[in-house]
Write a protein that holds these residues in place. Structure first.
Motif, PDB file in Angstrom:
ATOM      1  N   SER A 173      25.361  51.443  -2.670  1.00 44.54           N
ATOM      2  CA  SER A 173      24.282  50.540  -2.263  1.00 44.54           C
ATOM      3  C   SER A 173      24.743  49.157  -1.832  1.00 44.54           C
ATOM      4  N   SER A 174      25.989  48.763  -2.129  1.00 46.11           N
ATOM      5  CA  SER A 174      26.446  47.436  -1.709  1.00 46.11           C
ATOM      6  C   SER A 174      27.370  47.488  -0.495  1.00 46.11           C
ATOM      7  N   ALA A 175      27.677  48.674  -0.011  1.00 40.98           N
ATOM      8  CA  ALA A 175      28.577  48.818   1.136  1.00 40.98           C
ATOM      9  C   ALA A 175      27.807  48.648   2.440  1.00 40.98           C
ATOM     10  N   THR A 176      28.525  48.200   3.472  1.00 39.92           N
ATOM     11  CA  THR A 176      27.978  48.115   4.819  1.00 39.92           C
ATOM     12  C   THR A 176      28.785  49.036   5.726  1.00 39.92           C
ATOM     13  N   GLY A 177      28.250  49.301   6.918  1.00 41.22           N
ATOM     14  CA  GLY A 177      28.951  50.238   7.777  1.00 41.22           C
ATOM     15  C   GLY A 177      28.682  50.046   9.255  1.00 41.22           C
ATOM     16  N   ILE A 178      29.603  50.589  10.057  1.00 42.32           N
ATOM     17  CA  ILE A 178      29.480  50.588  11.518  1.00 42.32           C
ATOM     18  C   ILE A 178      29.759  52.002  12.010  1.00 42.32           C
ATOM     19  N   VAL A 179      28.801  52.575  12.720  1.00 44.21           N
ATOM     20  CA  VAL A 179      29.027  53.853  13.398  1.00 44.21           C
ATOM     21  C   VAL A 179      29.578  53.535  14.773  1.00 44.21           C
ATOM     22  N   PHE A 180      30.780  54.023  15.061  1.00 41.97           N
ATOM     23  CA  PHE A 180      31.439  53.703  16.329  1.00 41.97           C
ATOM     24  C   PHE A 180      31.727  54.993  17.076  1.00 41.97           C
ATOM     25  N   ASP A 181      31.226  55.082  18.316  1.00 42.26           N
ATOM     26  CA  ASP A 181      31.436  56.277  19.135  1.00 42.26           C
ATOM     27  C   ASP A 181      31.141  55.892  20.582  1.00 42.26           C
ATOM     28  N   SER A 182      31.283  56.854  21.472  1.00 36.39           N
ATOM     29  CA  SER A 182      30.908  56.607  22.864  1.00 36.39           C
ATOM     30  C   SER A 182      29.418  56.285  22.937  1.00 36.39           C
ATOM     31  N   SER A 183      29.008  55.711  24.048  1.00 33.75           N
ATOM     32  CA  SER A 183      27.586  55.379  24.211  1.00 33.75           C
ATOM     33  C   SER A 183      26.720  56.617  24.075  1.00 33.75           C
ATOM     34  N   ALA A 184      27.176  57.740  24.654  1.00 32.86           N
ATOM     35  CA  ALA A 184      26.419  58.989  24.522  1.00 32.86           C
ATOM     36  C   ALA A 184      26.432  59.488  23.089  1.00 32.86           C
ATOM     37  N   GLY A 185      27.559  59.303  22.408  1.00 28.24           N
ATOM     38  CA  GLY A 185      27.692  59.788  21.035  1.00 28.24           C
ATOM     39  C   GLY A 185      26.761  59.092  20.059  1.00 28.24           C
TER      40      GLY A 185
ATOM     41  N   VAL B  85      18.972  52.451   5.702  1.00 31.28           N
ATOM     42  CA  VAL B  85      20.137  51.559   5.539  1.00 31.28           C
ATOM     43  C   VAL B  85      20.294  50.637   6.753  1.00 31.28           C
ATOM     44  N   ALA B  86      19.215  50.413   7.504  1.00 30.83           N
ATOM     45  CA  ALA B  86      19.297  49.616   8.727  1.00 30.83           C
ATOM     46  C   ALA B  86      19.693  48.171   8.444  1.00 30.83           C
ATOM     47  N   ASP B  87      19.469  47.706   7.215  1.00 28.61           N
ATOM     48  CA  ASP B  87      19.840  46.331   6.882  1.00 28.61           C
ATOM     49  C   ASP B  87      21.332  46.159   6.628  1.00 28.61           C
ATOM     50  N   ARG B  88      22.064  47.267   6.548  1.00 28.85           N
ATOM     51  CA  ARG B  88      23.502  47.159   6.292  1.00 28.85           C
ATOM     52  C   ARG B  88      24.340  48.163   7.084  1.00 28.85           C
ATOM     53  N   CYS B  89      23.764  48.688   8.157  1.00 33.51           N
ATOM     54  CA  CYS B  89      24.505  49.613   9.009  1.00 33.51           C
ATOM     55  C   CYS B  89      24.103  49.399  10.457  1.00 33.51           C
ATOM     56  N   THR B  90      25.081  49.358  11.340  1.00 31.30           N
ATOM     57  CA  THR B  90      24.827  49.209  12.768  1.00 31.30           C
ATOM     58  C   THR B  90      25.593  50.300  13.522  1.00 31.30           C
ATOM     59  N   SER B  91      25.229  50.494  14.770  1.00 29.78           N
ATOM     60  CA  SER B  91      25.960  51.411  15.639  1.00 29.78           C
ATOM     61  C   SER B  91      26.533  50.631  16.807  1.00 29.78           C
ATOM     62  N   GLN B  92      27.655  51.110  17.295  1.00 29.50           N
ATOM     63  CA  GLN B  92      28.334  50.407  18.381  1.00 29.50           C
ATOM     64  C   GLN B  92      29.001  51.419  19.304  1.00 29.50           C
ATOM     65  N   GLY B  93      28.759  51.303  20.598  1.00 27.70           N
ATOM     66  CA  GLY B  93      29.398  52.173  21.571  1.00 27.70           C
ATOM     67  C   GLY B  93      30.689  51.569  22.072  1.00 27.70           C
ATOM     68  N   GLY B  94      31.664  52.415  22.339  1.00 27.32           N
ATOM     69  CA  GLY B  94      32.937  51.933  22.838  1.00 27.32           C
ATOM     70  C   GLY B  94      33.940  53.054  23.010  1.00 27.32           C
ATOM     71  N   ASP B  95      35.159  52.689  23.359  1.00 30.57           N
ATOM     72  CA  ASP B  95      36.235  53.640  23.600  1.00 30.57           C
ATOM     73  C   ASP B  95      37.293  53.459  22.524  1.00 30.57           C
ATOM     74  N   PHE B  96      37.336  54.397  21.545  1.00 32.75           N
ATOM     75  CA  PHE B  96      38.255  54.194  20.425  1.00 32.75           C
ATOM     76  C   PHE B  96      39.722  54.415  20.784  1.00 32.75           C
ATOM     77  N   PHE B  97      39.993  54.794  22.018  1.00 35.97           N
ATOM     78  CA  PHE B  97      41.390  54.882  22.444  1.00 35.97           C
ATOM     79  C   PHE B  97      41.971  53.504  22.752  1.00 35.97           C
ATOM     80  N   THR B  98      41.095  52.527  22.945  1.00 36.02           N
ATOM     81  CA  THR B  98      41.572  51.195  23.316  1.00 36.02           C
ATOM     82  C   THR B  98      41.194  50.115  22.301  1.00 36.02           C
ATOM     83  N   THR B  99      39.973  50.162  21.790  1.00 34.80           N
ATOM     84  CA  THR B  99      39.496  49.093  20.905  1.00 34.80           C
ATOM     85  C   THR B  99      38.575  49.666  19.842  1.00 34.80           C
ATOM     86  N   ILE B 100      38.777  49.221  18.592  1.00 35.17           N
ATOM     87  CA  ILE B 100      37.887  49.615  17.503  1.00 35.17           C
ATOM     88  C   ILE B 100      37.486  48.361  16.733  1.00 35.17           C
TER      89      ILE B 100
END
Length: 340
Positions: free
Chosen positions: A192-204, A217-232
């Motif tokens: 309950s005290s952890a936060t998180g980021i879901v990282f995947d392609s925009s489609a993912g 968990v919207a108050d402590r979790c976000t999603s982010q699109g990107g290319d994990f081969f270059t930047t995370i």
């Protein structure tokens, strides 16, 4: 076994694709949902609901009975415990998983299996002239079905995995290739005290905001699109790669792991969860062998042994001396701490 029994077994193996197509047809016709009631549903009622002839439906049901999905009855459709796994919306359902992997989109590339074996080029690329991920970026319906299928796969192991992954207070978890967030949100619900980021392609991550909101968990979790081969994201304390590495060939995996080595903060840990296959053939690793060849045909990836993973981690500059592993249901979790 007698020669006749051997022949019967081989004929059944050859007809495996027929069973797969019968499962897809039954799902598309809504038969599993119709039969998901006490006492099942009569064949006549199911035929009327599906808008097809009773005799032809009976022929389909006979094959589903042979496959162990429907119980023995001539006038009713009673689902077995395995058949109930194909009911949409049920906990543990594989309904979308079945529809995705038996769809023409995924089946046609298997026609070119020999070409994939000779050249290493995925049958999907040979069939559709683009990678499966580029295809999903331009086909919303196919992308939605695939993401729903992956959600079912993630849900099957999310809870036991969440119980085994211990988080210190106020940790930030980055789920690389986390799709719609099913796995990460389950982990956050247990911490309950952890936060998180879901990282995947925009489609993912297209459906991730909805899953995050629904999980509370919207108050402590976000999603982010990107290319994990270059930047995370570089703000995590725990990074997770679950059911990701098998999607890619060694060159891409090495590139991804090098990005992790360079951009995961020093002292943060990386947990890799996958369906690793044994060093030598084992009969109970059947799912791994299925997905291994599926990756060759669909994405160009492969299932790997732990030894394969060690080699790739070392080549990427990630430490392997303190590597530990543990089993999570059908999967294995490999954990290491970034020292660079």
């Amino acid at each position: 076994m007698t020669e006749l029994e051997d022949r019967d077994t081989v004929i059944r193996l050859i007809g495996g694709y027929m069973v797969s197509n019968a499962i897809r047809a039954a799902g598309s016709l809504g038969l599993f949902a119709l039969a998901d009631i006490d006492g099942g549903v009569s064949v006549d009622d199911a035929a009327r609901a599906a808008g097809i002839d009773t005799d032809r439906l009976t022929r389909l049901i006979h094959l589903l009975q042979h496959a162990g999905l429907v119980g023995p009855s001539e006038d009713r459709i009673n689902l077995t415990s395995q058949g109930r796994l194909l009911v949409p919306g049920r906990e543990g359902s594989l309904s979308n998983f079945a529809q995705n992997f038996t769809s023409p989109l995924f089946q046609r590339p298997w026609d070119l299996l020999e070409d994939s074996l000779r050249t290493g080029t995925p049958g999907f690329v040979l069939t559709h002239q683009q990678t499966v991920y580029d295809y999903f970026a331009s086909d919303d319906a196919a992308n939605t079905l695939f993401n729903d299928a992956m959600q079912e796969e993630a849900a099957a192991t999310a809870r036991p995995a969440a119980m085994l992954i211990s988080l210190a207070p106020d940790e930030t978890v980055v789920d690389l290739g986390g799709g719609d967030g099913t796995f990460l949100t389950t982990l956050l619900q247990a911490n309950s005290s952890a936060t998180g980021i879901v990282f995947d392609s925009s489609a993912g991550v297209a459906n991730a905001p909805h899953v995050i909101e629904r999980a509370g968990v919207a108050d402590r979790c976000t999603s982010q699109g990107g290319d994990f081969f270059t930047t995370i994201p570089r703000t995590g304390t725990t990074y997770i790669l679950k059911s990701v590495l098998q999607d890619w060939d060694d060159d891409h995996v090495l590139q991804l792991l090098r990005t992790c080595a360079e951009q995961i903060p020093e002292g943060a840990r990386l947990i890799i969860i996958g369906n690793f296959i044994p060093d030598t053939f084992e009969d109970d690793a059947a799912v791994g062998y299925l997905t291994d060849l599926c990756m060759l045909v669909i994405s160009g990836g492969r299932e790997r042994t732990i030894a394969d993973l060690r080699r790739l981690l070392g080549a990427a500059g990630l430490p392997t001396t303190s590597l530990s592993q543990r089993r999570i249901g059908p999967l294995i979790a490999v954990e290491l701490t970034n020292a660079a």
